[in-house]
Design an enzyme around this catalytic site. Structure first.
Site, PDB file in Angstrom:
ATOM      1  N   GLU A 140      18.140  -0.431   4.414  1.00 50.78           N
ATOM      2  CA  GLU A 140      17.812  -0.095   3.028  1.00 50.78           C
ATOM      3  C   GLU A 140      18.623   1.130   2.650  1.00 50.78           C
ATOM      4  O   GLU A 140      18.769   2.063   3.451  1.00 50.78           O
ATOM      5  CB  GLU A 140      16.320   0.199   2.874  1.00 50.78           C
ATOM      6  CG  GLU A 140      15.927   0.709   1.488  1.00 50.78           C
ATOM      7  CD  GLU A 140      14.440   1.084   1.399  1.00 50.78           C
ATOM      8  OE1 GLU A 140      13.639   0.497   2.161  1.00 50.78           O
ATOM      9  OE2 GLU A 140      14.091   1.960   0.585  1.00 50.78           O
ATOM     10  N   GLU A 145      16.238   8.618  -5.634  1.00 54.09           N
ATOM     11  CA  GLU A 145      14.789   8.663  -5.775  1.00 54.09           C
ATOM     12  C   GLU A 145      14.429  10.004  -6.395  1.00 54.09           C
ATOM     13  O   GLU A 145      15.108  11.014  -6.171  1.00 54.09           O
ATOM     14  CB  GLU A 145      14.092   8.483  -4.424  1.00 54.09           C
ATOM     15  CG  GLU A 145      14.192   7.084  -3.873  1.00 54.09           C
ATOM     16  CD  GLU A 145      13.341   6.886  -2.648  1.00 54.09           C
ATOM     17  OE1 GLU A 145      12.248   6.292  -2.764  1.00 54.09           O
ATOM     18  OE2 GLU A 145      13.773   7.339  -1.563  1.00 54.09           O
TER      19      GLU A 145
END
Length: 266
Positions: A140, A145
């Protein structure tokens, strides 16, 4: 002193303009895919909606409704609402290019984004592999974020399965993460978040300023995770394990706004 000729001034100005408009990344990169969100609606041939709950103890229910995901003035809005819906207290949206025909291995992944403001908002711009061996075996890549309670800071990360580890995903997951804090709030205006994926490394940028570089030689992973095409995900989560949950001071509705998403390759 002799005055410069008109042609000399013109050539100087032209050279200055070419330098000033030169992209921050190498010229061998070419645009291979983008969504500029200039239409009237989200292109459902490109973007797949996630519907339902999510992981990480998040509080929202993702819906495909136009109140949670829409296009306005050439921008994509993923909008979170405080409302009771399907047993949850919040709704929001998550979309992805989750298709075997829309994925990329290596290149530069870039989006121009504006963050929501307030405690409890968790927007993300990230990549997941089309090859799915079960998370986090296939890897991933989190390009961006953001925690609404830390408006000056963004972060980038990777997740993978540790080499020669036998156990469950909690025991065998390994991750690298780096935070980057700047002087201005990321929810005040748009900023450009980028990942460069080369033969040798993964490199993160905020407004073309590099803040994290992970050479592949430092990643001791099982299952060869960062190979093969990855697809793009955009989502706005509410609460969860990554940050404090919203409280009475958090204003709703608010949106994670996307000006564009682009993929460049050599």
């Amino acid at each position: 002193m002799n005055k410069p000729s008109f042609s000399g001034i013109f050539l100087f100005c032209l050279a200055f303009m070419l330098v000033a408009t030169k992209p921050a990344f190498p010229q061998e990169y070419k645009l291979v895919w983008s969504d500029e969100f200039n239409g009237d609606a989200i292109n459902t041939e490109t973007w797949k909606f996630w519907e339902g709950t999510a992981y990480n103890n998040e509080l929202q229910y993702y819906t495909p409704r136009s109140k949670n995901a829409y296009i306005k003035d050439g921008k994509l809005y993923l909008e979170a609402h405080r409302e009771n819906y399907m047993g949850r207290g919040f709704t929001s949206a998550r979309i992805s290019t989750d298709s075997t025909s829309i994925g990329w291995e290596q290149g530069r992944f870039e989006a121009r984004l504006k963050m929501p403001e307030g405690k409890g908002f968790w927007p993300a711009f990230w990549l997941m592999p089309i090859k799915d061996l079960g998370w986090p075996r296939s890897g991933e890549i989190d390009i961006m974020e953001y925690r609404g309670n830390e408006p000056y800071t963004t972060s980038g990360a990777i997740h993978f399965w540790k080499k020669e580890c036998e156990g469950n995903p909690v025991e065998c997951r390994k991750f690298f993460v780096e935070e980057f804090t700047q002087e201005n709030k990321l929810n005040d205006t748009f900023h450009t978040y980028s990942l460069e994926w080369t033969n040798d490394a993964l490199i993160w940028y905020l407004d073309d300023q590099e803040y994290q570089r992970i050479p592949f030689e430092e990643i001791e992973a099982e299952f060869d995770p960062f190979s093969g095409p990855f697809y793009i995900i955009l989502n706005l989560a509410v609460g969860g394990d990554f940050l404090p949950n919203p409280d009475e001071s958090t204003e709703f509705p608010q949106a994670f706004i996307v000006d564009y998403v682009r993929v460049y390759q050599k």
